[in-house]
Write a protein that holds these residues in place. Structure first.
Motif, short mmCIF file in Angstrom:
data_model
loop_
_atom_site.label_atom_id
_atom_site.label_comp_id
_atom_site.label_asym_id
_atom_site.label_seq_id
_atom_site.Cartn_x
_atom_site.Cartn_y
_atom_site.Cartn_z
N ALA A 100 0.85 -1.20 0.00
CA ALA A 100 0.00 0.00 0.00
C ALA A 100 0.90 1.26 0.00
N ALA A 101 0.60 2.25 0.84
CA ALA A 101 1.39 3.50 0.79
C ALA A 101 2.62 3.45 1.68
N GLY A 102 3.10 2.24 1.97
CA GLY A 102 4.38 2.10 2.66
C GLY A 102 4.30 1.95 4.17
N GLU A 103 3.10 1.97 4.72
CA GLU A 103 2.97 1.93 6.19
C GLU A 103 3.63 0.67 6.76
N GLU A 104 3.38 -0.48 6.11
CA GLU A 104 3.93 -1.75 6.61
C GLU A 104 5.46 -1.78 6.44
N ALA A 105 5.93 -1.40 5.26
CA ALA A 105 7.37 -1.47 4.99
C ALA A 105 8.14 -0.53 5.92
N TYR A 106 7.58 0.66 6.16
CA TYR A 106 8.28 1.59 7.05
C TYR A 106 8.19 1.14 8.52
N SER A 107 7.11 0.42 8.88
CA SER A 107 7.05 -0.12 10.24
C SER A 107 8.15 -1.17 10.41
N ILE A 108 8.36 -1.96 9.36
CA ILE A 108 9.45 -2.95 9.38
C ILE A 108 10.78 -2.21 9.52
N ALA A 109 10.94 -1.14 8.73
CA ALA A 109 12.21 -0.39 8.75
C ALA A 109 12.47 0.22 10.12
N ILE A 110 11.43 0.77 10.75
CA ILE A 110 11.61 1.36 12.09
C ILE A 110 12.05 0.27 13.07
N SER A 111 11.40 -0.91 13.00
CA SER A 111 11.76 -2.02 13.91
C SER A 111 13.22 -2.42 13.66
N CYS A 112 13.60 -2.50 12.39
CA CYS A 112 14.97 -2.92 12.06
C CYS A 112 15.98 -1.87 12.53
N PHE A 113 15.63 -0.61 12.36
CA PHE A 113 16.53 0.48 12.78
C PHE A 113 16.76 0.41 14.29
N GLU A 114 15.67 0.15 15.03
CA GLU A 114 15.79 0.03 16.49
C GLU A 114 16.64 -1.18 16.85
N PHE A 115 16.42 -2.29 16.15
CA PHE A 115 17.17 -3.52 16.45
C PHE A 115 18.65 -3.35 16.12
N HIS A 116 18.91 -2.60 15.08
CA HIS A 116 20.29 -2.35 14.65
C HIS A 116 21.11 -1.68 15.75
N LYS A 117 20.45 -0.90 16.60
CA LYS A 117 21.16 -0.24 17.70
C LYS A 117 21.70 -1.30 18.67
N LEU A 118 20.95 -2.42 18.81
CA LEU A 118 21.38 -3.48 19.72
C LEU A 118 22.37 -4.43 19.04
N TYR A 119 22.21 -4.55 17.74
CA TYR A 119 23.00 -5.54 17.01
C TYR A 119 23.51 -4.91 15.71
N PRO A 120 24.53 -4.07 15.82
CA PRO A 120 24.95 -3.25 14.67
C PRO A 120 25.50 -4.04 13.48
N LYS A 121 25.81 -5.31 13.71
CA LYS A 121 26.36 -6.06 12.57
C LYS A 121 25.31 -6.32 11.49
N LEU A 122 24.05 -6.44 11.89
CA LEU A 122 23.01 -6.79 10.91
C LEU A 122 22.79 -5.66 9.91
N GLN A 123 22.63 -6.03 8.66
CA GLN A 123 22.27 -5.07 7.61
C GLN A 123 20.90 -5.47 7.10
N PHE A 124 20.08 -4.48 6.73
CA PHE A 124 18.73 -4.82 6.28
C PHE A 124 18.50 -4.37 4.85
N LYS A 125 17.95 -5.29 4.07
CA LYS A 125 17.52 -4.91 2.71
C LYS A 125 16.01 -5.09 2.68
N ILE A 126 15.29 -3.99 2.52
CA ILE A 126 13.82 -4.06 2.58
C ILE A 126 13.25 -3.62 1.23
N LEU A 127 12.55 -4.55 0.58
CA LEU A 127 11.88 -4.22 -0.68
C LEU A 127 10.39 -4.14 -0.42
N ALA A 128 9.72 -3.21 -1.08
CA ALA A 128 8.28 -3.06 -0.88
C ALA A 128 7.63 -2.90 -2.24
#
Ligand SMILES: C[S@@+](CC[C@H](N)C(=O)[O-])C[C@H]1O[C@@H](n2cnc3c(N)ncnc32)[C@H](O)[C@@H]1O
Length: 262
Positions: A100-128
């Motif tokens: 849709a207008a990105g609400e789900e993908a950006y919710s995923i991105a926010i969660s990943c960004f927060e998680f990245h603070k705890l585990y900086p090694k992880l990289q995220f590739k998010i396609l929508a």
């Protein structure tokens, strides 16, 4: 709609279809539905895209089905971190397949960004992806109404959004602009779920609140295709209201609305 997008419009949807297409018919200065159907059936017509944009239902909001996002953040991302540590390939690949207008993908991105603070090694590739080109344009702007943020905890809203006044000739409204560092984490593209998607090896696919629009044969076709986009051990999220009970599903249910390829 069924042939092109797999969408099942029962006779009960007649009024909805008429009201959504009436404006389009007026815009095109056509005399009525007969002319519109003629236009739609001309070889090579571009009108199908407009039809799709008018008829699809794009309702969505941030952190919809919050319990699934809790599961994603608290259980799944730590599993991903362990798994990626073993292979030393730190990229987690995620697809929001009817975004849709990105609400789900950006919710995923926010969660990943927060998680990245705890585990900086992880990289995220998010396609929508979505079939509707208009919602994809909206997604790229990253501006949302207050209602879209109704499920978002206030602390996250304050951290990742700022209010902006958007004015035109007729109205003035307050919208919420998403932070550009979150927007940069998501790539948007048009994709019709009736077609195979060339990207493979997704660790996680979100396919929520779209199966409800499809007939059983379409659902079967989509689940058959999607299993090839998932990596072994990958996860598929549908909504709580959706299941694959009425089709043959090669994936294992691990939780309500969550499947695993194993
Ligand atoms: C109700 S929204 C769901 C948005 C989001 N996944 C959520 O759960 O909030 C359904 C989306 O599916 C899209 N859609 C419908 N048929 C599709 C198809 N054949 N291929 C890709 N997207 C499709 C619509 O355009 C719409 O944006």
């Amino acid at each position: 709609m069924y042939r092109y997008a797999g969408i099942n419009l029962s006779p009960a949807k007649r009024l909805l279809v008429v009201s959504r297409l009436r404006k389009r018919i007026d815009e095109l200065k056509l005399t009525g539905f007969r002319d519109y159907i003629e236009l739609l059936t001309q070889p090579g017509t571009l009108e199908i895209g407009h039809l799709i944009n008018r008829i699809t239902t794009n309702e969505s909001y941030f952190f919809r089905h919050t319990k699934q996002f809790n599961f994603f953040y608290e259980l799944l991302l730590p599993v991903m971190a362990e798994r990626k540590e073993l292979t030393k390939n730190y990229e987690v690949k995620i697809w929001s397949a009817a975004c849709a207008a990105g609400e789900e993908a950006y919710s995923i991105a926010i969660s990943c960004f927060e998680f990245h603070k705890l585990y900086p090694k992880l990289q995220f590739k998010i396609l929508a992806t979505d079939i509707n080109t208009e919602v994809l344009q909206q997604a790229k702007k990253g501006q949302y109404s207050k209602e879209s943020l109704q499920e978002l905890p206030e602390s996250l809203r304050d951290r990742y959004f700022k209010s902006v006044v958007v004015e035109n000739k007729f109205s003035k409204k307050i919208l919420y602009q998403l932070d550009s560092k979150i927007m940069r984490m998501v790539q948007f593209a048009q994709h019709n779920l009736m077609e195979p998607f060339s990207e493979k090896n997704f660790d996680i696919i979100f396919l929520r609140n779209v199966l409800i629009y499809f007939a059983r044969d379409t659902k079967q076709r989509i689940v058959n295709m999607l299993q090839h986009n998932l990596t072994d051990g990958g996860y598929l999220f549908v909504s709580f209201a959706e299941t694959f009970n009425d089709v043959q599903c090669p994936l294992r249910t691990i939780h309500q609305g969550i499947y695993k390829k194993s």
